[in-house]
Design a protein around this motif. Structure first.
Motif, PDB file in Angstrom:
ATOM      1  N   GLY A 348       0.820  -1.207   0.000  1.00  0.00           N
ATOM      2  CA  GLY A 348       0.000   0.000   0.000  1.00  0.00           C
ATOM      3  C   GLY A 348       0.843   1.241   0.000  1.00  0.00           C
ATOM      4  O   GLY A 348       1.915   1.288  -0.625  1.00  0.00           O
ATOM      5  N   VAL A 349       0.367   2.273   0.707  1.00  0.00           N
ATOM      6  CA  VAL A 349       1.098   3.532   0.806  1.00  0.00           C
ATOM      7  C   VAL A 349       1.183   3.940   2.266  1.00  0.00           C
ATOM      8  O   VAL A 349       0.333   3.568   3.087  1.00  0.00           O
ATOM      9  CB  VAL A 349       0.426   4.656  -0.013  1.00  0.00           C
ATOM     10  CG1 VAL A 349       0.434   4.344  -1.496  1.00  0.00           C
ATOM     11  CG2 VAL A 349      -0.994   4.914   0.467  1.00  0.00           C
ATOM     12  N   VAL A 350       2.209   4.707   2.591  1.00  0.00           N
ATOM     13  CA  VAL A 350       2.393   5.213   3.953  1.00  0.00           C
ATOM     14  C   VAL A 350       1.413   6.366   4.164  1.00  0.00           C
ATOM     15  O   VAL A 350       1.421   7.351   3.427  1.00  0.00           O
ATOM     16  CB  VAL A 350       3.834   5.684   4.170  1.00  0.00           C
ATOM     17  CG1 VAL A 350       3.988   6.323   5.548  1.00  0.00           C
ATOM     18  CG2 VAL A 350       4.802   4.520   4.015  1.00  0.00           C
ATOM     19  N   SER A 351       0.550   6.232   5.145  1.00  0.00           N
ATOM     20  CA  SER A 351      -0.431   7.280   5.438  1.00  0.00           C
ATOM     21  C   SER A 351      -0.042   8.124   6.640  1.00  0.00           C
ATOM     22  O   SER A 351      -0.646   9.167   6.899  1.00  0.00           O
ATOM     23  CB  SER A 351      -1.806   6.654   5.684  1.00  0.00           C
ATOM     24  OG  SER A 351      -1.758   5.752   6.781  1.00  0.00           O
ATOM     25  N   PHE A 352       0.970   7.670   7.396  1.00  0.00           N
ATOM     26  CA  PHE A 352       1.469   8.426   8.552  1.00  0.00           C
ATOM     27  C   PHE A 352       2.904   7.997   8.803  1.00  0.00           C
ATOM     28  O   PHE A 352       3.232   6.816   8.695  1.00  0.00           O
ATOM     29  CB  PHE A 352       0.619   8.142   9.798  1.00  0.00           C
ATOM     30  CG  PHE A 352       1.183   8.734  11.064  1.00  0.00           C
ATOM     31  CD1 PHE A 352       0.929  10.057  11.409  1.00  0.00           C
ATOM     32  CD2 PHE A 352       1.996   7.979  11.902  1.00  0.00           C
ATOM     33  CE1 PHE A 352       1.456  10.597  12.569  1.00  0.00           C
ATOM     34  CE2 PHE A 352       2.525   8.514  13.061  1.00  0.00           C
ATOM     35  CZ  PHE A 352       2.258   9.834  13.391  1.00  0.00           C
ATOM     36  N   ALA A 353       3.750   8.969   9.110  1.00  0.00           N
ATOM     37  CA  ALA A 353       5.150   8.653   9.421  1.00  0.00           C
ATOM     38  C   ALA A 353       5.687   9.687  10.398  1.00  0.00           C
ATOM     39  O   ALA A 353       5.578  10.896  10.171  1.00  0.00           O
ATOM     40  CB  ALA A 353       5.993   8.634   8.153  1.00  0.00           C
ATOM     41  N   ASP A 354       6.240   9.189  11.504  1.00  0.00           N
ATOM     42  CA  ASP A 354       6.884  10.055  12.493  1.00  0.00           C
ATOM     43  C   ASP A 354       8.185   9.378  12.906  1.00  0.00           C
ATOM     44  O   ASP A 354       8.315   8.819  13.990  1.00  0.00           O
ATOM     45  CB  ASP A 354       5.963  10.265  13.688  1.00  0.00           C
ATOM     46  CG  ASP A 354       6.547  11.236  14.707  1.00  0.00           C
ATOM     47  OD1 ASP A 354       7.540  11.922  14.372  1.00  0.00           O
ATOM     48  OD2 ASP A 354       6.011  11.328  15.829  1.00  0.00           O
ATOM     49  N   VAL A 355       9.158   9.411  11.982  1.00  0.00           N
ATOM     50  CA  VAL A 355      10.428   8.712  12.172  1.00  0.00           C
ATOM     51  C   VAL A 355      11.567   9.704  11.967  1.00  0.00           C
ATOM     52  O   VAL A 355      11.717  10.281  10.890  1.00  0.00           O
ATOM     53  CB  VAL A 355      10.570   7.546  11.177  1.00  0.00           C
ATOM     54  CG1 VAL A 355      11.915   6.854  11.369  1.00  0.00           C
ATOM     55  CG2 VAL A 355       9.425   6.557  11.352  1.00  0.00           C
ATOM     56  N   THR A 356      12.369   9.904  13.017  1.00  0.00           N
ATOM     57  CA  THR A 356      13.539  10.776  12.951  1.00  0.00           C
ATOM     58  C   THR A 356      14.781   9.961  13.313  1.00  0.00           C
ATOM     59  O   THR A 356      14.851   9.418  14.428  1.00  0.00           O
ATOM     60  CB  THR A 356      13.402  11.970  13.918  1.00  0.00           C
ATOM     61  OG1 THR A 356      12.211  12.678  13.626  1.00  0.00           O
ATOM     62  CG2 THR A 356      14.603  12.895  13.784  1.00  0.00           C
ATOM     63  N   PRO A 357      15.743   9.817  12.408  1.00  0.00           N
ATOM     64  CA  PRO A 357      16.947   9.032  12.709  1.00  0.00           C
ATOM     65  C   PRO A 357      17.638   9.538  13.976  1.00  0.00           C
ATOM     66  O   PRO A 357      17.840  10.739  14.159  1.00  0.00           O
ATOM     67  CB  PRO A 357      17.829   9.241  11.478  1.00  0.00           C
ATOM     68  CG  PRO A 357      16.857   9.535  10.376  1.00  0.00           C
ATOM     69  CD  PRO A 357      15.758  10.328  11.020  1.00  0.00           C
ATOM     70  N   GLY A 358      17.988   8.606  14.876  1.00  0.00           N
ATOM     71  CA  GLY A 358      18.660   8.949  16.124  1.00  0.00           C
ATOM     72  C   GLY A 358      17.734   9.296  17.255  1.00  0.00           C
ATOM     73  O   GLY A 358      18.187   9.404  18.411  1.00  0.00           O
ATOM     74  N   ALA A 359      16.419   9.485  16.978  1.00  0.00           N
ATOM     75  CA  ALA A 359      15.479   9.854  18.032  1.00  0.00           C
ATOM     76  C   ALA A 359      15.205   8.658  18.942  1.00  0.00           C
ATOM     77  O   ALA A 359      15.143   7.514  18.491  1.00  0.00           O
ATOM     78  CB  ALA A 359      14.185  10.354  17.428  1.00  0.00           C
ATOM     79  N   VAL A 360      15.059   8.917  20.238  1.00  0.00           N
ATOM     80  CA  VAL A 360      14.710   7.881  21.209  1.00  0.00           C
ATOM     81  C   VAL A 360      13.198   7.886  21.372  1.00  0.00           C
ATOM     82  O   VAL A 360      12.582   8.939  21.578  1.00  0.00           O
ATOM     83  CB  VAL A 360      15.394   8.138  22.561  1.00  0.00           C
ATOM     84  CG1 VAL A 360      14.929   7.121  23.596  1.00  0.00           C
ATOM     85  CG2 VAL A 360      16.901   8.086  22.402  1.00  0.00           C
ATOM     86  N   VAL A 361      12.571   6.727  21.250  1.00  0.00           N
ATOM     87  CA  VAL A 361      11.119   6.619  21.318  1.00  0.00           C
ATOM     88  C   VAL A 361      10.727   5.711  22.468  1.00  0.00           C
ATOM     89  O   VAL A 361      11.471   4.795  22.852  1.00  0.00           O
ATOM     90  CB  VAL A 361      10.539   6.082  19.991  1.00  0.00           C
ATOM     91  CG1 VAL A 361      10.815   7.051  18.859  1.00  0.00           C
ATOM     92  CG2 VAL A 361      11.101   4.712  19.653  1.00  0.00           C
ATOM     93  N   GLU A 362       9.538   5.984  23.023  1.00  0.00           N
ATOM     94  CA  GLU A 362       9.018   5.179  24.117  1.00  0.00           C
ATOM     95  C   GLU A 362       8.287   3.959  23.551  1.00  0.00           C
ATOM     96  O   GLU A 362       7.818   3.983  22.408  1.00  0.00           O
ATOM     97  CB  GLU A 362       8.043   6.015  24.963  1.00  0.00           C
ATOM     98  CG  GLU A 362       8.681   7.205  25.648  1.00  0.00           C
ATOM     99  CD  GLU A 362       9.743   6.754  26.656  1.00  0.00           C
ATOM    100  OE1 GLU A 362       9.522   5.736  27.326  1.00  0.00           O
ATOM    101  OE2 GLU A 362      10.780   7.433  26.746  1.00  0.00           O
ATOM    102  N   PRO A 363       8.172   2.895  24.316  1.00  0.00           N
ATOM    103  CA  PRO A 363       7.424   1.725  23.823  1.00  0.00           C
ATOM    104  C   PRO A 363       5.961   2.076  23.573  1.00  0.00           C
ATOM    105  O   PRO A 363       5.336   2.807  24.342  1.00  0.00           O
ATOM    106  CB  PRO A 363       7.578   0.706  24.962  1.00  0.00           C
ATOM    107  CG  PRO A 363       7.966   1.501  26.168  1.00  0.00           C
ATOM    108  CD  PRO A 363       8.724   2.683  25.663  1.00  0.00           C
ATOM    109  N   GLY A 364       5.422   1.591  22.478  1.00  0.00           N
ATOM    110  CA  GLY A 364       4.037   1.847  22.114  1.00  0.00           C
ATOM    111  C   GLY A 364       3.823   3.077  21.249  1.00  0.00           C
ATOM    112  O   GLY A 364       2.705   3.308  20.780  1.00  0.00           O
ATOM    113  N   LYS A 365       4.879   3.881  21.001  1.00  0.00           N
ATOM    114  CA  LYS A 365       4.715   5.078  20.182  1.00  0.00           C
ATOM    115  C   LYS A 365       4.456   4.689  18.724  1.00  0.00           C
ATOM    116  O   LYS A 365       5.198   3.872  18.155  1.00  0.00           O
ATOM    117  CB  LYS A 365       5.962   5.953  20.270  1.00  0.00           C
ATOM    118  CG  LYS A 365       5.919   7.191  19.353  1.00  0.00           C
ATOM    119  CD  LYS A 365       7.168   8.014  19.483  1.00  0.00           C
ATOM    120  CE  LYS A 365       7.229   9.134  18.446  1.00  0.00           C
ATOM    121  NZ  LYS A 365       6.083  10.032  18.506  1.00  0.00           N
TER     122      LYS A 365
END
Length: 538
Positions: A348-365
């Motif tokens: 399909g196609v990406v409908s949402f993206a919140d990805v920044t290289p090197g960023a620390v993310v919490e579980p479940g984000k």
């Protein structure tokens, strides 16, 4: 001069200005209300004025609206003929090229022709008719040109011998339903069209609000399974990116270990787990030897084997924890499963993206969402009173803001998926699901729709386009054509809606023409209170 004389003079000036404002004046003619010569004879000597006539006709893809004085033998009668290209029901166009021939065909077969070689101005021709004999005749106008060509019959006319005869034959003016003016010059500047009310076969249906949604199983969200750092140098998905099933969208290096301990502690725990595993293995060997010598019961050997399995699991976990810690400390993935790979579960196609290289993310984000938009669900919310009518609905039609066309879902274009079995306690509605193709991706999940669900019943009734109906202080209203530039404003009682048409139970009769494009512009022109001048200057 005395005050009464001054007041009388002022009143006379007001009357003169009013007459001038509302008269029809045509280039080369005197204003209506005066004789042909334009002189102002005394009231005793004034000859009656020829009555004005008008006609509106549709033929050969043309609309003709024409104003002209009554025809009289030997006198010029200029025909102010407004021609409109009416072939496109989505919007009529002004005629800008061509020549017009007006033909008088008498009852005895004789004909007289009068030609206007060019337009007076866009949309308007002015052939001058000068009949040579009195009697009944048929008036026909032939338009020839590159843009459009056709013949329009203006109908039966009478050529009078005298002005007095024309006045005597004129029908008396009757007070009737008030009209709203909308001049041709205004119509030609907007999207305007008219359509006759006609008997049509309509699908029975009920109205509902709806929403477009992804098909079940064709949308997915990828969230961080653990606290971690987005791998630098890894893939970075973006909105609208086409992806295939199995494509890696994000690589995540866990960081949860780093927040709780240090490398020395992790290494010590791993060494302890390995030592405990070795001890457990030796205990199993010793227990097996003693059981063979019948020095211990068999259950003691079983206990030793269980202890060995627990120690092995603890040692494996410690090794994985050490590997994850070392990968997190370096900020890069490595062998041994030190990174998590988030892969697309569908094409399909990406409908949402919140990805920044090197960023620390919490579980479940939530990091990425993927949908397959090639097919969509239309969920219509039907009020509980209408729910029994759509239990076996064969299809639906709907409109979406931003699209001029109507969309249809039926057995050829889609399918009914399900009808809800429970009434929503908050909205008192029942959901009805339809699936439809969306090959070009024009429709977007989340769009709201106005839906008509078919009940499977059909009826034949007088109908008009839905685009002809406007809201006037909460009342469905249409504009019915009285003449080419005048319209009746009428409230209607709508019935069944189907395929862009609406049944009219009251307010419009079969054959009457309604404004099907430009009705809102006409409504606004009446709301402003700026009534245009009654006449033209041609």
């Amino acid at each position: 001069m005395s005050r009464p004389h001054l007041l009388a003079l002022a009143f006379a000036c007001v009357l003169a200005a009013s007459c001038k404002e509302h008269g029809h004046s045509h280039e080369g003619e005197a204003a209506h209300g005066h004789d042909e010569g334009g002189a102002h004879p005394s009231p005793e000597a004034a000859e009656p004025e020829r009555p004005d006539l008008s006609v509106t006709a549709y033929q050969d893809g043309l609309e003709l609206f024409m104003e002209y004085p009554s025809l009289m033998v030997g006198q010029p009668s200029p025909l102010v003929a407004h021609f409109t290209d009416a072939r496109n029901p989505d919007g009529f166009k002004v005629v800008t090229k061509g020549r017009v021939t007006a033909t008088l065909r008498y009852a005895d077969g004789a004909e007289e022709r009068f030609v206007a070689e060019k337009l007076l101005r866009d949309g308007i021709f002015k052939p001058e008719v000068r009949p040579t004999k009195p009697g009944e005749a048929t008036l026909t106008l032939r338009l020839e040109g590159e843009q459009v060509a056709g013949t329009v019959e203006a109908g039966k006319v009478t050529v009078h011998p005298t002005v007095a005869a024309a006045v005597a034959a004129a029908p008396p003016e009757e007070a009737g339903e008030p009209t709203v003016p909308f001049l041709k010059e205004q119509q030609w500047k907007t999207q305007y069209a008219t359509t006759p009310a006609e008997a049509r076969v309509l699908q029975g249906g009920v109205r509902a609000n709806g929403e477009l949604k992804p098909v079940a199983g064709q949308a997915a969200e990828l969230s961080a399974p653990v606290a971690g750092r987005v791998l630098v140098g890894g893939p970075v998905p973006h909105l609208g990116q086409a992806v295939k099933k199995g494509d890696v969208l994000v690589r995540l290096v866990p960081t949860s270990v780093a927040g709780t301990t240090d490398l020395a502690t992790v290494e010590m725990e791993a060494a302890r787990a390995r030592a405990e595993l070795g001890l457990a293995e030796r205990e199993v060997t010793r227990a097996e030897e003693m059981l063979a010598a019948k020095a211990i019961p068999e259950k003691q050997l079983d206990a030793a084997r269980v202890a060995k399995e627990v120690a092995a699991a603890r040692a494996s976990a410690a090794e994985r924890q050490l590997a994850l810690y070392r990968g997190a400390q370096s900020g890069a993935g490595g062998p041994g499963g030190s990174t998590f790979e988030l892969r697309s579960p569908l094409e399909g196609v990406v409908s949402f993206a919140d990805v920044t290289p090197g960023a620390v993310v919490e579980p479940g984000k939530r990091l990425v969402s993927v949908i397959n938009p090639s097919r969509l669900w239309l969920e219509a919310k039907v009020y509980e009173a209408d729910a029994p009518k759509v239990e076996r609905s064969p299809g639906a039609s709907f409109t979406v803001a931003g699209f001029s066309r109507e969309f249809t879902v039926d057995e050829q274009t889609g399918r009914r998926v399900a009808v809800g079995t429970v009434v929503d306690p908050a909205t008192r509605t029942v959901p009805v699901l339809f699936e439809l193709p969306n090959p070009d991706g024009a429709l977007k999940p989340g769009m709201f729709a106005k839906v008509t669900l078919y009940t499977g019943e059909t009826l034949r009734a007088v109908a008009i386009p839905e685009s002809a109906v406007v809201d006037d202080n909460g009342r469905p209203t249409v504009f019915v054509m009285e003449g080419g530039e005048s319209f009746f404003k009428r409230a209607i009682r709508p019935g069944v809606r189907s395929g862009g048409w609406v049944q009219v139970l009251d307010g419009v009769k079969e054959g009457e023409r309604v404004v099907s494009r430009g009705a809102y512009e006409l409504k606004l022109s009446t709301a402003t209170g700026a009534i245009p001048e009654h006449g033209h200057a041609h």
